[in-house]
Design a protein around this motif. Structure first.
Motif, PDB file in Angstrom:
ATOM      1  N   LYS A  72     -21.647  -7.251  44.785  1.00  0.00           N
ATOM      2  CA  LYS A  72     -21.764  -6.872  46.190  1.00  0.00           C
ATOM      3  C   LYS A  72     -21.969  -8.161  46.976  1.00  0.00           C
ATOM      4  N   THR A 109     -23.107   5.017  48.330  1.00  0.00           N
ATOM      5  CA  THR A 109     -24.473   5.272  48.790  1.00  0.00           C
ATOM      6  C   THR A 109     -24.500   5.894  50.176  1.00  0.00           C
ATOM      7  N   ALA A 110     -23.708   5.355  51.081  1.00  0.00           N
ATOM      8  CA  ALA A 110     -23.782   5.800  52.473  1.00  0.00           C
ATOM      9  C   ALA A 110     -23.382   7.265  52.610  1.00  0.00           C
ATOM     10  N   THR A 133     -15.090   1.177  50.846  1.00  0.00           N
ATOM     11  CA  THR A 133     -16.245   0.535  50.200  1.00  0.00           C
ATOM     12  C   THR A 133     -16.800   1.419  49.098  1.00  0.00           C
TER      13      THR A 133
HETATM   14  C1  COI Z   1     -21.388   2.478  50.218  1.00  0.00           C
HETATM   15  O1  COI Z   1     -21.992   3.412  50.630  1.00  0.00           O
HETATM   16  O2  COI Z   1     -20.629   2.607  49.270  1.00  0.00           O
HETATM   17  C2  COI Z   1     -21.538   1.157  50.814  1.00  0.00           C
HETATM   18  O3  COI Z   1     -21.465   0.183  50.126  1.00  0.00           O
HETATM   19  C3  COI Z   1     -21.718   1.164  52.255  1.00  0.00           C
HETATM   20  C4  COI Z   1     -22.051  -0.115  52.917  1.00  0.00           C
HETATM   21  C5  COI Z   1     -21.027  -1.179  52.769  1.00  0.00           C
HETATM   22  C6  COI Z   1     -22.350   0.184  54.362  1.00  0.00           C
END
Ligand code: COI
Length: 354
Positions: free
Chosen positions: A189, A296-297, A228
């Motif tokens: 990352k 994650t988001a 992402t």
């Molecule tokens: C994700 O949720 O997969 C991320 O890495 C989000 C982030 C780049 C805002």
């Protein structure tokens, strides 16, 4: 650890009904400096600007890495962070590849714990809300010689976030630009992976797409990631997702979803190389049931259309489909609606009454 509390909280200025992802920050931050070959005494202090030099190493050479994770308000009134040790390990994987010092895993978890405790009122009790945690590290030496930084800053900031709704995600299969290469930094990352994606993503947006499906750098044949996020496809009764490699981020959401799918016999799971032509053929034959991103988001981000060589293949995004079920299964653990058989929720202890 030194803790300096903010003289007043900004939480009253936050409209929790209208949060835009990652734009508002809680009252405190965690800071730890690396110099003279070791990590120094960390501190928690009021969120605010860092006083940095224009010769800051990372501005010139990009030794910068980050993590993303969330703290949840659980049904039993406790606050818990999802699998923080996984983020600690992945941060250090990124650090090694970027020639940066590893941050001790137990310090990482303690940092998260203490910071979230200090700002615990920022972990909203509202349904679907959480506190997004952004740990990051960057080279902080003051020199522009092209060699690794000698000093580093590890910092954590946090941001309240609401339920993520990306709308209909229309993805374009990218056959010109490349996210990562073998031997490169795709599995880390590092900040540059994200910065370098903005231009191709914007080009896709101009064509009416919201995101990209990244493909391999040799022939643009193999599916790798989506935007992402990690990506997976439900074809017939099997969930297919590309195997981890040095070109793909080892998503913690991805890992958790694969575990849930396998253990609950929701779908068969195959981690294997997938050609985009297989996906398109499955779509044409009506065997591609769903496709979604995992991160994650958004947790799970259902894909409603795949654009490939000028043609858009529409996909179902049923509210009771696999993506929705998987998202619910994961969120039920996160919010303490069901047992956590994996010990994924790291409860902050003791949590003071709110
Ligand atoms: C994700 O949720 O997969 C991320 O890495 C989000 C982030 C780049 C805002």
């Amino acid at each position: 650890m030194k803790i300096t509390k903010a003289s007043h909280s900004n939480i009253d200025q936050v409209n929790f009904d209208n949060l835009s992802f990652g734009t508002l920050f809680s009252d405190h931050m965690y800071l730890c400096q690396y110099k003279d070959g070791q990590w120094q005494e960390p501190e928690i202090k009021p969120f605010g600007p860092l006083n940095l030099t224009p010769a800051l190493h990372t501005l010139h050479y990009g030794q910068a890495i980050f993590e993303g994770q969330k703290a949840y308000y659980m049904k039993d009134g406790s606050i818990a962070v999802f699998r923080p040790e996984m983020n600690a390990k992945r941060l250090n994987h990124s650090a090694r590849r970027m020639m940066m010092p590893e941050f001790p895993e137990e310090w990482f978890v303690e940092a998260i714990e203490e910071l979230v405790k200090v700002d615990q009122q920022w972990v909203s009790q509202k349904d679907g809300f959480s506190l997004y945690l952004r740990p990051f590290m960057f080279g902080s030496s003051e020199f522009v010689a092209a060699r690794p930084s000698e000093e580093y800053i590890f910092c954590i900031i946090t941001s309240p976030v609401g339920p993520y709704y990306a709308g209909n995600v229309k993805v374009k299969v990218e056959e010109t630009y490349t996210r990562s290469v073998s031997g490169g930094v795709g599995s880390t990352k590092c900040a540059g992976n994200y910065g370098a994606a903005f231009y191709p993503t914007n080009e896709a947006r101009k064509e009416g797409y919201t995101q990209i499906i990244w493909t391999d750098h040799w022939n643009h044949e193999l599916v790798e990631e989506s935007g992402t996020m990690n990506i997976g496809f439900v074809i017939d009764d099997t969930f297919f997702t590309p195997p981890l490699s040095d070109r793909i981020l080892a998503g913690i959401t991805r890992d958790s979803i694969l575990t849930l799918l396998r253990d609950n016999n929701i779908l068969k799971v195959e981690e294997r190389r997938i050609k985009i032509t297989e996906v398109i053929q499955a779509a044409e034959e009506g065997r591609l049931k769903e496709a979604f991103g995992m991160g994650t988001a958004a947790v799970v981000s259902p894909i409603s259309s795949i654009g490939y060589r000028g043609k858009d293949y529409e996909l179902a995004t049923p509210t009771d489909g696999y993506a929705a079920r998987i998202k619910k299964a994961l969120n039920d653990i996160r919010y303490g609606e069901v047992e956590d058989p994996y010990g994924w929720m790291y409860k902050l202890n003791p949590v003071h009454s709110l």
